[in-house]
Design an enzyme around this catalytic site. Sequence first.
Site: not given
Ligand code: THU
Length: 130
Positions: A53, A55
């Site tokens: 992610c 974050e």
């Molecule tokens: N994702 C994030 O980067 N941060 C979050 O808090 C929620 C989801 C990303 C993970 C994945 O690559 C895409 O968003 C779809 O879920």
Amino acid sequence: MTDEELLDAARTVRELAYCPYSEFRVGAAIIDENDNVHVGCNVENAAYPLGNCAEASAIAAMIAAGGQHIVTIAVAGGGSDTTRACTPCGGCRQRIREFSDDRTRIIVKDDDGEWRTFTMEELLPSSFHL
Ligand code: THU
């Protein structure tokens, strides 16, 4: 740095996301205790569970640069033209918790398109911490 500038940093790094599987771009920008800014985007993998992610990427950048505390984190999700609501996922709430306190601010866009600020207690009540 103002909230607007931090949000811009999150939107800018979102453009660099590697997300060929979900096509959902996410950017995160952190201000640490030294007023330094750290950014990260989501990085997916053909083996889906290995994706990172935004974050987590921004937190890793903060730690690698010597920061230890999140003063404010902005999260921007969506495509290249529109920023959509993207509150941190459950795992990222715990990741942010590790480096936050009750004054830490988490800024995301809400469903009405307005930027909203949350506290850690709002996003992860009664959280686990050592
Ligand atoms: N994702 C994030 O980067 N941060 C979050 O808090 C929620 C989801 C990303 C993970 C994945 O690559 C895409 O968003 C779809 O879920």
